[in-house]
Design an enzyme around this catalytic site. Structure first.
Site, PDB file in Angstrom:
ATOM      1  N   ASP A  97      -9.591 -64.402 -72.822  1.00 42.89           N
ATOM      2  CA  ASP A  97      -9.215 -64.706 -74.167  1.00 42.89           C
ATOM      3  C   ASP A  97      -9.571 -65.977 -74.841  1.00 42.89           C
ATOM      4  O   ASP A  97      -8.896 -66.236 -75.787  1.00 42.89           O
ATOM      5  CB  ASP A  97      -7.547 -64.967 -73.492  1.00 42.89           C
ATOM      6  N   GLU A 133      -5.227 -67.678 -78.086  1.00 40.19           N
ATOM      7  CA  GLU A 133      -5.407 -66.769 -76.813  1.00 40.19           C
ATOM      8  C   GLU A 133      -4.797 -65.361 -76.717  1.00 40.19           C
ATOM      9  O   GLU A 133      -5.338 -64.483 -76.413  1.00 40.19           O
ATOM     10  CB  GLU A 133      -5.515 -67.404 -75.760  1.00 40.19           C
ATOM     11  N   ARG A 216      -4.133 -75.717 -77.436  1.00 35.88           N
ATOM     12  CA  ARG A 216      -4.085 -76.181 -78.559  1.00 35.88           C
ATOM     13  C   ARG A 216      -2.834 -76.392 -79.189  1.00 35.88           C
ATOM     14  O   ARG A 216      -2.348 -77.210 -80.044  1.00 35.88           O
ATOM     15  CB  ARG A 216      -4.701 -75.086 -79.569  1.00 35.88           C
ATOM     16  N   HIS A 247      -9.543 -83.583 -69.982  1.00 32.43           N
ATOM     17  CA  HIS A 247     -10.135 -82.526 -70.713  1.00 32.43           C
ATOM     18  C   HIS A 247     -11.175 -83.187 -71.875  1.00 32.43           C
ATOM     19  O   HIS A 247     -10.525 -84.088 -72.314  1.00 32.43           O
ATOM     20  CB  HIS A 247      -9.633 -81.509 -71.295  1.00 32.43           C
TER      21      HIS A 247
HETATM   22  C1  UD1 Z   1     -11.292 -73.711 -75.065  1.00 31.24           C
HETATM   23  C2  UD1 Z   1     -10.522 -72.264 -75.151  1.00 31.24           C
HETATM   24  C3  UD1 Z   1      -9.404 -72.144 -74.380  1.00 31.24           C
HETATM   25  C4  UD1 Z   1      -9.736 -72.508 -72.739  1.00 31.24           C
HETATM   26  C5  UD1 Z   1     -10.340 -73.780 -72.697  1.00 31.24           C
HETATM   27  C6  UD1 Z   1     -10.657 -74.128 -71.420  1.00 31.24           C
HETATM   28  C7  UD1 Z   1     -10.677 -71.066 -77.309  1.00 31.24           C
HETATM   29  C8  UD1 Z   1     -10.152 -70.873 -78.574  1.00 31.24           C
HETATM   30  N1  UD1 Z   1     -10.161 -71.889 -76.547  1.00 31.24           N
HETATM   31  O1  UD1 Z   1     -10.436 -74.553 -75.578  1.00 31.24           O
HETATM   32  O2  UD1 Z   1      -8.784 -70.864 -74.496  1.00 31.24           O
HETATM   33  O3  UD1 Z   1      -8.440 -72.360 -72.241  1.00 31.24           O
HETATM   34  O4  UD1 Z   1     -11.182 -73.668 -73.496  1.00 31.24           O
HETATM   35  O5  UD1 Z   1     -10.799 -75.391 -71.164  1.00 31.24           O
HETATM   36  O6  UD1 Z   1     -11.744 -70.379 -77.044  1.00 31.24           O
HETATM   37  N2  UD1 Z   1     -15.795 -80.542 -75.439  1.00 31.24           N
HETATM   38  C9  UD1 Z   1     -16.931 -81.015 -74.928  1.00 31.24           C
HETATM   39  N3  UD1 Z   1     -17.612 -80.856 -73.919  1.00 31.24           N
HETATM   40  C10 UD1 Z   1     -17.342 -79.518 -73.282  1.00 31.24           C
HETATM   41  C11 UD1 Z   1     -16.259 -78.966 -73.607  1.00 31.24           C
HETATM   42  C12 UD1 Z   1     -15.476 -79.316 -74.697  1.00 31.24           C
HETATM   43  O7  UD1 Z   1     -17.377 -82.260 -75.468  1.00 31.24           O
HETATM   44  O8  UD1 Z   1     -17.863 -79.460 -72.328  1.00 31.24           O
HETATM   45  C13 UD1 Z   1     -15.184 -80.953 -76.584  1.00 31.24           C
HETATM   46  C14 UD1 Z   1     -16.113 -80.946 -78.045  1.00 31.24           C
HETATM   47  O9  UD1 Z   1     -15.677 -81.788 -78.667  1.00 31.24           O
HETATM   48  C15 UD1 Z   1     -15.623 -79.565 -78.455  1.00 31.24           C
HETATM   49  C16 UD1 Z   1     -13.977 -79.864 -78.085  1.00 31.24           C
HETATM   50  O10 UD1 Z   1     -13.711 -80.204 -76.790  1.00 31.24           O
HETATM   51  O11 UD1 Z   1     -15.735 -79.226 -79.710  1.00 31.24           O
HETATM   52  C17 UD1 Z   1     -13.200 -78.356 -78.026  1.00 31.24           C
HETATM   53  O12 UD1 Z   1     -13.746 -77.228 -77.350  1.00 31.24           O
HETATM   54  P1  UD1 Z   1     -13.359 -75.728 -77.487  1.00 31.24           P
HETATM   55  O13 UD1 Z   1     -13.987 -74.849 -76.761  1.00 31.24           O
HETATM   56  O14 UD1 Z   1     -13.498 -75.366 -79.071  1.00 31.24           O
HETATM   57  O15 UD1 Z   1     -11.636 -75.717 -77.263  1.00 31.24           O
HETATM   58  P2  UD1 Z   1     -10.968 -75.914 -75.919  1.00 31.24           P
HETATM   59  O16 UD1 Z   1      -9.843 -76.759 -76.240  1.00 31.24           O
HETATM   60  O17 UD1 Z   1     -12.013 -76.450 -74.898  1.00 31.24           O
HETATM   61  N1  UDP Z   2     -10.695 -77.236 -63.205  1.00 30.12           N
HETATM   62  C1  UDP Z   2     -11.692 -78.032 -62.825  1.00 30.12           C
HETATM   63  N2  UDP Z   2     -11.990 -79.290 -63.082  1.00 30.12           N
HETATM   64  C2  UDP Z   2     -11.042 -79.911 -63.664  1.00 30.12           C
HETATM   65  C3  UDP Z   2      -9.953 -79.173 -64.221  1.00 30.12           C
HETATM   66  C4  UDP Z   2      -9.917 -77.801 -63.808  1.00 30.12           C
HETATM   67  O1  UDP Z   2     -12.924 -77.360 -62.359  1.00 30.12           O
HETATM   68  O2  UDP Z   2     -11.079 -81.249 -63.774  1.00 30.12           O
HETATM   69  C5  UDP Z   2     -10.958 -75.789 -63.010  1.00 30.12           C
HETATM   70  C6  UDP Z   2      -9.592 -75.134 -62.503  1.00 30.12           C
HETATM   71  O3  UDP Z   2      -9.702 -75.106 -61.059  1.00 30.12           O
HETATM   72  C7  UDP Z   2      -9.526 -73.742 -62.946  1.00 30.12           C
HETATM   73  C8  UDP Z   2     -10.177 -74.068 -64.440  1.00 30.12           C
HETATM   74  O4  UDP Z   2     -10.739 -75.069 -64.433  1.00 30.12           O
HETATM   75  O5  UDP Z   2     -10.287 -72.902 -62.279  1.00 30.12           O
HETATM   76  C9  UDP Z   2      -9.248 -73.935 -65.522  1.00 30.12           C
HETATM   77  O6  UDP Z   2      -9.623 -74.340 -66.512  1.00 30.12           O
HETATM   78  P1  UDP Z   2      -8.815 -74.762 -68.018  1.00 30.12           P
HETATM   79  O7  UDP Z   2      -7.516 -75.597 -67.472  1.00 30.12           O
HETATM   80  O8  UDP Z   2      -9.860 -75.547 -68.713  1.00 30.12           O
HETATM   81  O9  UDP Z   2      -8.741 -73.389 -68.762  1.00 30.12           O
HETATM   82  P2  UDP Z   2      -7.467 -72.340 -68.767  1.00 30.12           P
HETATM   83  O10 UDP Z   2      -7.397 -71.755 -67.377  1.00 30.12           O
HETATM   84  O11 UDP Z   2      -6.498 -72.863 -69.376  1.00 30.12           O
HETATM   85  O12 UDP Z   2      -8.238 -71.391 -69.797  1.00 30.12           O
END
Ligand code: UD1
Ligand code: UDP
Length: 373
Positions: A97, A133, A216, A247
């Protein structure tokens, strides 16, 4: 030979798609390549490195503080260019999603490429929760040609929306395949954790609550309530530790660091590598989270989960009694956690091992199906 492109971009998609991608690479009769969008960077690379998987294409789109339009537009153009200029598959496989999932499906649809949707049919019925999502899932189900649904509930959700039954394949969730794969390698925490106190908490049998949060719809007030609840719980329960791999999203980093950094029994650490996180789940007292994937993993490790959301698309574990919704609400989080600390009978009821999400054979079922098309 049938050409298949697997596409993912964030940590959870990677965790749930790596085993499939590795096995597709080894499947004779299928020409498979892997594309990562790089919607996440460090958190995606952690998974790729751990599973020793090299993508064939990397759109590398992440920007710090990106919003939904940034991600969507960059992936749409990136995938269009890939299909047009580099490699046009017969089928793309997307997961779940995220923006990577929805936008890749849309780009494939525009380019006349078929779409297989892994983890199809999850629904809350509320387009605002989780946002965006729920909308992404609904939209991908309209585009996809094949729907790999984890559970009976997910199959029913798709049938209720008029999806052709012949295109729905019940597989279980690939998260269990990944959990079993990584469980074989779980011996001790990785050396990267040497500077944290997590290994010491485990070796000294200290009780800790494992926390994750990133949704979010919880940004702003939700995160303030979550942090204030953790702070009160930490002060009221000095014999408990609160371990929180934070995160990397700045909307999460800022409030969490501001409100929780000075408490002795709260440990804010960097996102853990998957195998370290699974070990941390195995040893924790309970999990407090708004994550989707964690709601599936923790019950199969016998850990109670309190979900800091108003809705869940994963009702199976709630029905089984191992997951409870507390919302991003300070009072509810405090009473939920405190109840499980104080009431052992209630706690024991929630620690039942429960695994409604799969048997570890989802990847094989998906590949068998694709091989016959
Ligand atoms: C995204 C997904 C969400 C998922 C989540 C898992 C969408 C809309 N959202 O949300 O469904 O549950 O990932 O974690 O697709 N960033 C870093 N390094 C990383 C990852 C993220 O610096 O490796 C920071 C960056 O500033 C980036 C921000 O996090 O711009 C947001 O990342 P983004 O993928 O847009 O949204 P998530 O909240 O991570
Ligand atoms: N996870 C990880 N390291 C962490 C936190 C979570 O590897 O520090 C793993 C967790 O076991 C799960 C996945 O990340 O498999 C969940 O990711 P996240 O919560 O970012 O996204 P969502 O599942 O809500 O889309």
């Amino acid at each position: 030979m049938k050409k298949i492109l697997t596409v993912f971009g964030t940590r959870p998609e990677a965790i749930k798609m790596v085993v499939l991608a590795k096995k597709l690479n080894q499947s004779s009769g299928l020409d498979h390549k892997l594309c990562v969008t790089g919607q996440h960077r460090e958190m995606l690379d952690q998974v790729l490195n751990l599973f020793d998987l090299q993508p064939d294409f990397d759109l590398n789109i992440m920007q710090h503080g990106q919003d939904l339009s940034d991600v969507t537009s960059r992936i749409l153009i990136g995938m269009r260019n890939l299909f047009r200029d580099e490699w046009k598959p017969d089928l793309v496989l997307v997961h779940g999603d995220t923006s990577t999932c929805f936008t890749t499906a849309l780009a494939a649809f525009y380019s006349g490429v078929k779409v297989g949707h892994v983890e199809a049919g999850l629904r809350t019925g509320n387009m605002q929760s989780p946002f965006p999502e729920e909308a992404n899932r609904v939209l991908v189900s309209k585009i996809a040609n094949y729907h790999f649904a984890p559970t009976d509930t997910n199959v029913q959700n798709l049938l209720d929306e008029g999806v052709d039954p012949k295109s729905i394949i019940k597989t279980g969730n690939t998260v269990i395949d990944s959990l079993l794969y990584i469980s074989k390698k779980l011996i001790s925490f990785s050396s990267k954790l040497e500077r944290t106190t997590l290994p010491k908490l485990v070796s000294e049998n200290k009780k800790y609550i494992l926390i994750t949060g990133h949704r979010r719809e919880n940004f702003g007030d939700g995160f303030i309530q979550i942090c204030e609840a953790i702070k009160e719980l930490a002060l009221a329960n000095p014999h408990f530790y609160f371990v929180y791999p934070v995160h990397l999203n700045p909307n999460v980093q800022k409030p969490v660091n501001r409100l929780l950094k000075d408490l002795d029994n709260v440990q804010l650490i960097e996102p853990l590598e998957y195998q370290d996180f699974v070990l941390a789940m195995k040893h924790c007292y309970l999990v407090l989270t708004d994550s989707g994937g964690v709601q599936e993993e923790a019950p199969s490790l016998g850990k109670p989960v309190l979900v800091m959301r108003d809705t869940t698309e994963r009702p199976e574990a709630v029905t089984a009694g191992t997951v409870q919704l507390v919302g991003a609400n300070k009072e509810n989080i405090i009473s939920g956690v405190q109840g499980l600390i104080d009431n052992q009978t209630f706690y024991n009821k929630m620690t039942k091992l429960h695994n409604p999400y799969g048997d570890g054979k989802a990847v094989n079922k998906i590949i068998d199906y694709l091989s016959k098309q």
